[in-house]
Design a protein around this motif. Structure first.
Motif, short mmCIF file in Angstrom:
data_model
loop_
_atom_site.label_atom_id
_atom_site.label_comp_id
_atom_site.label_asym_id
_atom_site.label_seq_id
_atom_site.Cartn_x
_atom_site.Cartn_y
_atom_site.Cartn_z
N HIS A 68 0.86 -1.19 0.00
CA HIS A 68 0.00 0.00 0.00
C HIS A 68 0.89 1.24 0.00
O HIS A 68 1.95 1.26 0.64
CB HIS A 68 -0.92 0.00 1.22
N HIS A 76 -4.87 -8.00 6.47
CA HIS A 76 -4.96 -6.62 5.99
C HIS A 76 -4.80 -6.59 4.48
O HIS A 76 -5.47 -5.83 3.79
CB HIS A 76 -3.89 -5.77 6.67
N GLY A 96 -7.15 -2.06 10.51
CA GLY A 96 -7.23 -1.39 9.22
C GLY A 96 -7.86 -2.35 8.21
O GLY A 96 -7.29 -3.40 7.92
N THR A 119 -8.58 -1.70 5.01
CA THR A 119 -8.35 -1.00 3.74
C THR A 119 -8.68 -1.89 2.53
O THR A 119 -8.41 -3.09 2.56
CB THR A 119 -6.87 -0.59 3.67
N ASP A 156 -9.31 7.32 7.94
CA ASP A 156 -9.43 5.90 8.27
C ASP A 156 -10.86 5.41 8.10
O ASP A 156 -11.09 4.30 7.60
CB ASP A 156 -8.96 5.66 9.71
N ILE A 166 -11.57 4.95 4.21
CA ILE A 166 -10.96 3.81 3.52
C ILE A 166 -11.36 2.48 4.17
O ILE A 166 -11.47 1.46 3.49
CB ILE A 166 -9.42 3.94 3.41
N ASN A 167 -11.59 2.48 5.49
CA ASN A 167 -12.04 1.25 6.13
C ASN A 167 -13.44 0.87 5.67
O ASN A 167 -13.74 -0.31 5.47
CB ASN A 167 -11.98 1.37 7.65
N GLY A 170 -13.08 -0.67 2.28
CA GLY A 170 -12.57 -2.03 2.37
C GLY A 170 -13.62 -3.01 2.85
O GLY A 170 -13.68 -4.16 2.36
#
Length: 316
Positions: free
Chosen positions: A72, A159, A198, A200, A298, A301-302, A305
């Protein structure tokens, strides 16, 4: 942060200057006059990294390895530029990530899909390729020799499929990237730090993340080093917190699986409410608005995801 943090045992860190201070670190491991970096930050981190080496009285020629936890761009976006600055270094990266370091075009395209073109360029700049002859694939169990100091690769998906961690045999400490969560000092209280997962895009896998955390705990580390952000010594507490919040994040996503066009907003709001409640439960004096400001990136993007995971895990 000015200069470097010295954690002892030849382990130093410099703020990667990603988004704001105290969000992301680049670690520098020094032994016998040789250095390995763990993660690189973005292209905008290069000045900080080179300045940290100068402060340590280390030349670019003394850097033997750049160790990526995953590809990433907040962790690896500066790798191409730094490899050009470090003429003797090898880039160590998961086999799934190696081809994207050689040709980062798909990596950049994926980042643009997440952030949009203008924001991607602002965050990461021009991501440069790495000469394939200088790449070492970080297969599980590989021992990297840094002037006699072993750095061992642990395959830790969850992740991302291309995520690894590194165990330092001199200390038994672990460099965990995002495998054991994210922890910003803004939320530290007398109870302890706040650590959260995370999720992501695009490869979040809750079962794999739980398993990787258990693998890391099995190493019995006295300390871990999170790219986001810093050294943690309350390792079991952090792992328990992240295990619980993985399930809580998944519960939020599942609650809004059928929300249609409003799904992203619903998941983002659900994550925001959850994280605010968690931070306040630790006794933080920060207001809801302050927490949202610090975690806006956060949460976005979380949520993305989690949506990718929902689409991939459609019930039969």
């Amino acid at each position: 942060m000015n200069g470097t943090i010295n954690y002892g045992n030849g382990i130093h860190a410099v703020d990667a200057c990603y988004l704001r201070s105290h969000v992301s670190e680049v670690y520098l491991i020094e032994t016998g006059g040789r250095v390995a970096l763990v993660d690189t930050g973005t292209n905008h981190s290069q000045t900080q990294v080179l300045g940290a080496l100068q402060q340590m009285v280390v030349s670019p020629e003394q850097v033997d390895y750049v160790l990526l936890t995953h590809i990433h761009l907040d962790h690896a976006g500066g790798a191409g530029a730094l490899m050009r600055a470090f003429p003797n270094a090898k880039l160590v990266v998961h086999p799934r990530g190696a081809r994207h370091m050689i040709d980062p075009s798909r990596l950049v395209a994926g980042s643009i899909a997440v952030y949009g073109l203008e924001e991607e360029r602002r965050l990461y700049g021009d991501v440069l390729p790495v000469d394939p002859a200088r790449i070492v694939e970080a297969v599980d169990g590989l021992r990297i020799d840094l002037a006699g100091r072993g750095l061992h690769v642990l395959d830790t998906p969850g992740h991302a499929l291309h995520h690894v961690c590194y165990r330092d045999e001199n200390t038994d400490h672990l460099f965990t990237g995002d495998a054991l969560g994210i922890c910003y000092p803004d939320f530290d209280t007398t109870v302890g730090p706040f650590v959260f997962p995370g999720t992501t895009p695009t490869q979040f896998d809750p079962a794999a993340m739980h398993a990787s955390i258990d693998l890391l705990l099995s190493q019995r580390p006295a300390a871990i080093y999170l790219t986001h952000f810093g050294q943690l010594t309350q390792v079991e507490r952090a792992a328990t917190q992240v295990h619980r919040l993985i399930d809580a994040f998944v519960d939020v996503a599942e609650r809004f699986r059928g929300a249609g066009k409003d799904r992203h907003t619903a998941i983002s709001t659900g994550l925001a409410d959850l994280l605010i409640a968690e931070v306040h439960a630790l006794g933080s004096p920060l207001t809801r608005e302050q927490i949202l400001s610090l975690l806006a990136h956060d949460i976005e993007i979380n949520a993305q995801g989690l949506e990718v995971w929902l689409d991939r895990s459609q019930p039969a």
